[in-house]
Motif scaffolding. Structure first.
Motif, mmCIF file in Angstrom:
data_model
loop_
_atom_site.group_PDB
_atom_site.id
_atom_site.type_symbol
_atom_site.label_atom_id
_atom_site.label_comp_id
_atom_site.label_asym_id
_atom_site.label_seq_id
_atom_site.Cartn_x
_atom_site.Cartn_y
_atom_site.Cartn_z
ATOM 1 N N VAL A 143 -60.609 -19.883 -30.742
ATOM 2 C CA VAL A 143 -62.128 -19.548 -30.876
ATOM 3 C C VAL A 143 -62.941 -20.258 -31.908
ATOM 4 O O VAL A 143 -63.785 -20.936 -31.741
ATOM 5 N N PHE A 144 -62.184 -20.433 -33.206
ATOM 6 C CA PHE A 144 -62.793 -21.415 -34.240
ATOM 7 C C PHE A 144 -62.820 -22.770 -33.644
ATOM 8 O O PHE A 144 -64.094 -23.381 -34.043
ATOM 9 N N ASN A 145 -62.053 -23.415 -33.019
ATOM 10 C CA ASN A 145 -62.350 -24.726 -32.591
ATOM 11 C C ASN A 145 -63.263 -24.870 -31.695
ATOM 12 O O ASN A 145 -63.772 -25.949 -31.506
ATOM 13 N N MET A 146 -63.304 -24.072 -30.615
ATOM 14 C CA MET A 146 -64.282 -24.071 -29.707
ATOM 15 C C MET A 146 -65.659 -24.193 -30.106
ATOM 16 O O MET A 146 -66.678 -24.640 -29.592
ATOM 17 N N ARG A 147 -65.953 -23.169 -31.034
ATOM 18 C CA ARG A 147 -67.244 -22.875 -31.515
ATOM 19 C C ARG A 147 -67.301 -24.008 -32.787
ATOM 20 O O ARG A 147 -68.517 -24.656 -32.688
ATOM 21 N N TYR A 148 -66.801 -24.344 -33.761
ATOM 22 C CA TYR A 148 -66.774 -24.877 -34.885
ATOM 23 C C TYR A 148 -66.824 -26.522 -34.335
ATOM 24 O O TYR A 148 -67.985 -27.249 -34.499
ATOM 25 N N TYR A 149 -65.883 -26.926 -33.642
ATOM 26 C CA TYR A 149 -65.932 -28.423 -33.221
ATOM 27 C C TYR A 149 -66.660 -28.775 -31.786
ATOM 28 O O TYR A 149 -67.127 -29.960 -31.965
ATOM 29 N N ASP A 150 -66.446 -27.798 -30.931
ATOM 30 C CA ASP A 150 -67.140 -28.245 -29.611
ATOM 31 C C ASP A 150 -68.481 -27.751 -29.435
ATOM 32 O O ASP A 150 -68.994 -27.838 -28.540
ATOM 33 N N GLU A 151 -69.015 -26.968 -30.499
ATOM 34 C CA GLU A 151 -70.034 -26.212 -30.612
ATOM 35 C C GLU A 151 -70.343 -25.488 -29.335
ATOM 36 O O GLU A 151 -71.467 -25.462 -28.641
ATOM 37 N N MET A 152 -69.287 -24.901 -28.626
ATOM 38 C CA MET A 152 -69.457 -23.972 -27.480
ATOM 39 C C MET A 152 -70.163 -22.754 -27.701
ATOM 40 O O MET A 152 -70.149 -22.146 -28.559
ATOM 41 N N LEU A 168 -65.557 -12.283 -29.610
ATOM 42 C CA LEU A 168 -65.507 -13.691 -29.898
ATOM 43 C C LEU A 168 -66.146 -13.997 -31.078
ATOM 44 O O LEU A 168 -65.782 -14.744 -32.053
ATOM 45 N N LYS A 169 -67.562 -13.311 -31.416
ATOM 46 C CA LYS A 169 -68.283 -13.515 -32.422
ATOM 47 C C LYS A 169 -67.558 -12.901 -33.877
ATOM 48 O O LYS A 169 -67.606 -13.406 -35.024
ATOM 49 N N ALA A 170 -67.028 -11.758 -33.694
ATOM 50 C CA ALA A 170 -66.170 -11.207 -34.703
ATOM 51 C C ALA A 170 -64.674 -12.093 -35.184
ATOM 52 O O ALA A 170 -64.508 -12.148 -36.270
ATOM 53 N N SER A 171 -64.291 -12.489 -34.052
ATOM 54 C CA SER A 171 -62.988 -13.585 -34.269
ATOM 55 C C SER A 171 -63.715 -14.592 -34.973
ATOM 56 O O SER A 171 -62.885 -15.206 -35.853
ATOM 57 N N TYR A 172 -64.652 -15.420 -34.678
ATOM 58 C CA TYR A 172 -65.054 -16.555 -35.365
ATOM 59 C C TYR A 172 -65.447 -16.302 -36.583
ATOM 60 O O TYR A 172 -64.862 -16.775 -37.611
ATOM 61 N N HIS A 173 -65.912 -15.096 -36.829
ATOM 62 C CA HIS A 173 -66.392 -14.712 -38.388
ATOM 63 C C HIS A 173 -65.185 -14.597 -38.989
ATOM 64 O O HIS A 173 -65.114 -14.947 -40.395
ATOM 65 N N HIS A 174 -64.142 -13.676 -38.805
ATOM 66 C CA HIS A 174 -62.964 -13.600 -39.413
ATOM 67 C C HIS A 174 -62.184 -15.023 -39.682
ATOM 68 O O HIS A 174 -61.429 -14.952 -40.577
ATOM 69 N N ALA A 175 -62.258 -15.692 -38.625
ATOM 70 C CA ALA A 175 -61.456 -17.062 -39.004
ATOM 71 C C ALA A 175 -62.223 -17.627 -40.010
ATOM 72 O O ALA A 175 -61.453 -18.505 -40.821
#
Length: 188
Positions: A143-152, A168-175
């Protein structure tokens, strides 16, 4: 990585892919359009250039052999991402079993894979970031990679991973919190 939602007439591409007369040429177009994006998605999961290349080829072969099953319920790009994610997860699971890796041993294995890769040229800060990302649970790392790097977008991630947008939002925030804490702890 920008451009995930580049304007592409996916419906026309799917029609060309499913027409035997235009399928080969359309598939070459598909590989050109998505090859680099899928490579980097896979690479951020397996950390090895050679493994990422192999998995990219496997993903495209799986897509080619399953084109007749593509119904268009999801976007073509989402379907491809899902195939690449599943191939990568299967590969990592087999590697864990093959190497009999448990828990923290996976972080060490992934970091040594990254550091020994001749294509990795990161500085110390990049190594700290990658080490912190590797310490995340697999789903959070993805989730972090998809959001941070890919801006998905979260909606697209939800379609790929089969997880709710809220989760997914919670997972990204925790990551993000774990990565920040890990980098700060290493700097002390």
């Amino acid at each position: 990585m920008k451009g995930y939602n580049a304007p592409i007439d996916e419906k026309a591409l799917v029609e060309r892919l499913q027409d035997p007369a235009t399928a080969n040429e359309a598939f070459r177009t598909l590989m050109e359009m998505y090859g680099e994006k899928l490579y980097w998605l896979i690479r951020k999961m397996v950390y090895s250039h050679d493994d990422a290349n192999d998995l990219l080829q496997q993903s495209f072969m799986k897509a080619w052999s399953n084109l007749h099953n593509f119904r268009g319920d999801a976007k073509l790009s989402t379907w491809l991402y899902k195939i690449a994610v599943n191939e990568s997860i299967n590969f990592l699971n087999k590697e864990r079993q093959r190497r009999n890796i448990m828990g923290d041993g996976e972080d060490d294995y992934l970091m040594s894979t990254l550091e020994s890769d001749p294509y990795f040229d990161g500085d110390e800060l990049q190594k700290k970031l990658q080490k912190a990302i590797m310490a995340l649970p697999e789903k959070q790392r993805l989730v972090f990679n998809m959001r941070y790097y890919d801006e998905m977008k979260y909606d697209d991630m939800s379609a790929v991973l089969g997880t709710s947008v809220g989760a997914l939002k919670a997972s990204y925030h925790h990551a993000l919190k774990k990565i920040t804490a890990a980098i700060e702890a290493e700097e002390l």
